[in-house]
Design an enzyme around this catalytic site. Structure first.
Site, PDB file in Angstrom:
ATOM      1  N   ARG A 100      38.913  39.737  28.030  1.00 56.71           N
ATOM      2  CA  ARG A 100      37.466  39.833  28.289  1.00 56.71           C
ATOM      3  C   ARG A 100      37.175  40.995  29.252  1.00 56.71           C
ATOM      4  O   ARG A 100      36.169  41.696  29.100  1.00 56.71           O
ATOM      5  CB  ARG A 100      36.934  38.504  28.838  1.00 56.71           C
ATOM      6  CG  ARG A 100      35.414  38.426  28.818  1.00 56.71           C
ATOM      7  CD  ARG A 100      34.898  37.051  29.112  1.00 56.71           C
ATOM      8  NE  ARG A 100      35.298  36.597  30.450  1.00 56.71           N
ATOM      9  CZ  ARG A 100      35.075  35.373  30.917  1.00 56.71           C
ATOM     10  NH1 ARG A 100      34.466  34.483  30.156  1.00 56.71           N
ATOM     11  NH2 ARG A 100      35.463  35.027  32.125  1.00 56.71           N
ATOM     12  N   LYS A 102      30.995  40.626  31.161  1.00 60.02           N
ATOM     13  CA  LYS A 102      31.016  40.121  32.540  1.00 60.02           C
ATOM     14  C   LYS A 102      30.907  41.299  33.514  1.00 60.02           C
ATOM     15  O   LYS A 102      31.857  41.659  34.213  1.00 60.02           O
ATOM     16  CB  LYS A 102      32.288  39.309  32.788  1.00 60.02           C
ATOM     17  CG  LYS A 102      32.145  38.342  33.946  1.00 60.02           C
ATOM     18  CD  LYS A 102      33.207  37.276  33.900  1.00 60.02           C
ATOM     19  CE  LYS A 102      33.244  36.435  35.144  1.00 60.02           C
ATOM     20  NZ  LYS A 102      32.033  35.655  35.380  1.00 60.02           N
ATOM     21  N   GLU A 156      22.077  30.511  28.522  1.00 67.17           N
ATOM     22  CA  GLU A 156      23.084  29.979  29.450  1.00 67.17           C
ATOM     23  C   GLU A 156      22.532  29.944  30.867  1.00 67.17           C
ATOM     24  O   GLU A 156      21.424  30.417  31.133  1.00 67.17           O
ATOM     25  CB  GLU A 156      24.373  30.788  29.389  1.00 67.17           C
ATOM     26  CG  GLU A 156      24.252  32.210  29.893  1.00 67.17           C
ATOM     27  CD  GLU A 156      25.607  32.927  29.994  1.00 67.17           C
ATOM     28  OE1 GLU A 156      26.642  32.278  30.162  1.00 67.17           O
ATOM     29  OE2 GLU A 156      25.598  34.168  29.915  1.00 67.17           O
TER      30      GLU A 156
HETATM   31  N1  PLP Z   1      28.464  32.430  31.926  1.00 67.63           N
HETATM   32  C1  PLP Z   1      28.342  33.144  33.044  1.00 67.63           C
HETATM   33  C2  PLP Z   1      27.090  33.924  33.256  1.00 67.63           C
HETATM   34  C3  PLP Z   1      29.382  33.151  33.987  1.00 67.63           C
HETATM   35  O1  PLP Z   1      29.274  33.849  35.121  1.00 67.63           O
HETATM   36  C4  PLP Z   1      30.540  32.391  33.744  1.00 67.63           C
HETATM   37  C5  PLP Z   1      31.655  32.427  34.677  1.00 67.63           C
HETATM   38  O2  PLP Z   1      32.636  33.057  34.473  1.00 67.63           O
HETATM   39  C6  PLP Z   1      30.613  31.646  32.559  1.00 67.63           C
HETATM   40  C7  PLP Z   1      29.558  31.691  31.679  1.00 67.63           C
HETATM   41  C8  PLP Z   1      31.812  30.825  32.262  1.00 67.63           C
HETATM   42  O3  PLP Z   1      32.880  31.582  31.808  1.00 67.63           O
HETATM   43  P1  PLP Z   1      34.356  31.113  32.015  1.00 67.63           P
HETATM   44  O4  PLP Z   1      34.462  29.739  31.470  1.00 67.63           O
HETATM   45  O5  PLP Z   1      35.175  32.069  31.250  1.00 67.63           O
HETATM   46  O6  PLP Z   1      34.612  31.150  33.466  1.00 67.63           O
HETATM   47  C1  COI Z   2      33.442  32.070  37.286  1.00 69.75           C
HETATM   48  O1  COI Z   2      33.166  30.943  36.911  1.00 69.75           O
HETATM   49  O2  COI Z   2      34.613  32.455  37.406  1.00 69.75           O
HETATM   50  C2  COI Z   2      32.412  33.031  37.618  1.00 69.75           C
HETATM   51  O3  COI Z   2      32.680  34.209  37.562  1.00 69.75           O
HETATM   52  C3  COI Z   2      31.127  32.560  38.073  1.00 69.75           C
HETATM   53  C4  COI Z   2      30.785  33.272  39.325  1.00 69.75           C
HETATM   54  C5  COI Z   2      29.681  34.201  39.119  1.00 69.75           C
HETATM   55  C6  COI Z   2      30.649  32.373  40.469  1.00 69.75           C
END
Ligand code: PLP
Ligand code: COI
Length: 345
Positions: free
Chosen positions: A80, A184, A220
């Site tokens: 990612r 991200k 989201e």
């Molecule tokens: N959506 C956003 C905007 C986020 O910042 C995060 C955190 O990482 C997620 C979703 C969840 O992603 P992940 O499960 O890969 O941490």
């Molecule tokens: C995560 O869940 O790892 C994130 O990056 C969310 C963060 C913005 C607190």
């Protein structure tokens, strides 16, 4: 090192032993440096500072019941980050280099890895990639610096599994249609701050965004994906403007494994009235149940629709998913999906 009270950890920064740093210049990455000082030396003209040429990741390391140390799906974070870097036009580390640096950071900061007994606590890794050469014009940075940062953390909001109240910010978006929502990049979080600050002032813990093009379906939350449970179904939005969450992807697999139906599709706002359980999911929030979801057409206005789920506790299906995923991460159940990567210590 001052003694850490693992039971009191929140999602905030604790300085650890080291951070790791490497820079890409003239076609190659420099040898990885391990630094005890967490203050960077960076040109004031770095693209990261002016044009938000920055992307990051978040993943966790856990101490297992068997004493082993495991990272949860680090290769997915590496991929990612590579996608985000490509979007920004900067160089990213290879998957192998990324995972190796995750392991090195964990090894050098074992003092900060919460013990198995500290339920809900973990060592959070924050891989960070920035455009780091001096530049004035708007263009992708030629040089990038990759940092592997970490901090011990506890629950993101309140206590683990404590239900929260959230607000739909109809007149704010975190990302544009055809924009950066699926990557991200730090800029997305900057764009969420105005609505998040208003939400916090009003007593809400998180903001739920709608799809920016039509404002008719759910996207989201500001720092996590949305999921809902209705009957035996796990329902989660399909949208081009949301981050592909590794937690959500894993929960879909777990839900199917536990005999649930999995629906990833556009979720119309009207469906909010039909769900049994609603939650946030992500690395930082794990699963955080939503108790009240308030639809405020203009955030500051008085007019609102309130959706209520459960009685303030985590619903039974969300709890089952939470238990499965956290037990797998902590080595309490067999990792039948091969998601954990062990860190030899
Ligand atoms: N959506 C956003 C905007 C986020 O910042 C995060 C955190 O990482 C997620 C979703 C969840 O992603 P992940 O499960 O890969 O941490
Ligand atoms: C995560 O869940 O790892 C994130 O990056 C969310 C963060 C913005 C607190």
């Amino acid at each position: 090192m001052t003694k850490i009270d693992w039971s009191k950890l929140t999602f905030s920064y604790t300085k650890t032993n080291t951070i790791l740093s490497t820079s890409y210049r003239d076609g190659a990455w420099s040898p990885v440096e391990s630094l005890t000082d967490d203050t960077l030396r960076l040109t004031s003209f770095a693209g990261a500072l002016h044009y938000a040429i920055e992307c990051f990741e978040g993943l966790k390391a856990f101490r297992g019941k068997d004493g082993k140390v495991r990272l949860f799906r680090p290769e997915e974070n590496a991929r990612r980050l590579q996608r985000s870097a490509k979007y920004l036009g900067i160089e990213a580390p290879s998957t192998e280099m990324f995972v190796e640096m995750c392991k090195q950071a964990v090894r050098e900061n074992l003092d900060f890895l919460p013990p198995y007994e500290a339920t809900g606590a973990s060592l959070y890794l924050r891989p960070t990639l920035i455009g780091s050469n001096p530049q004035l014009g708007v263009q992708s940075s030629k040089e990038s610096t990759f940092l592997m940062l970490c901090s011990p953390v506890g629950a993101y909001t309140g206590g683990a599994l404590e239900a929260i109240d959230c607000v739909i910010a109809r007149n704010y978006d975190r990302a544009a249609p055809n924009g950066s929502g699926a990557f991200k990049v730090g800029g997305n979080y900057a764009c969420s701050l105005c609505s998040l600050n208003i939400a916090h002032e009003l007593g809400y813990k998180a903001v739920l965004y709608l799809d920016p093009a039509t404002k008719t379906t759910i996207d989201e939350f500001n720092s996590s994906n949305f999921f809902a449970i209705r009957g035996n179904s796990y329902i989660t939005p399909k949208s081009d403007s949301i981050l592909p969450s590794i937690t959500n992807m894993s929960l879909e697999t777990v839900a199917a494994h536990l005999g649930m139906e999995v629906e990833r599709r556009p979720v119309p706002v009207e469906e909010l009235a039909t769900f049994d359980e609603v939650g946030e999911c992500g690395t930082a929030v794990v699963i955080t149940p939503v108790h009240k979801l308030v639809d405020k057409p203009f955030l500051e206005s008085e007019e609102e629709t309130v959706y209520t789920y459960g009685d303030g506790m985590c619903g039974p299906k969300s709890l089952r998913l939470y238990n499965y995923i956290t037990q797998l991460q902590r080595g309490e159940i067999e990792d039948i999906f091969g998601w954990n990567v062990e860190v030899e210590i």
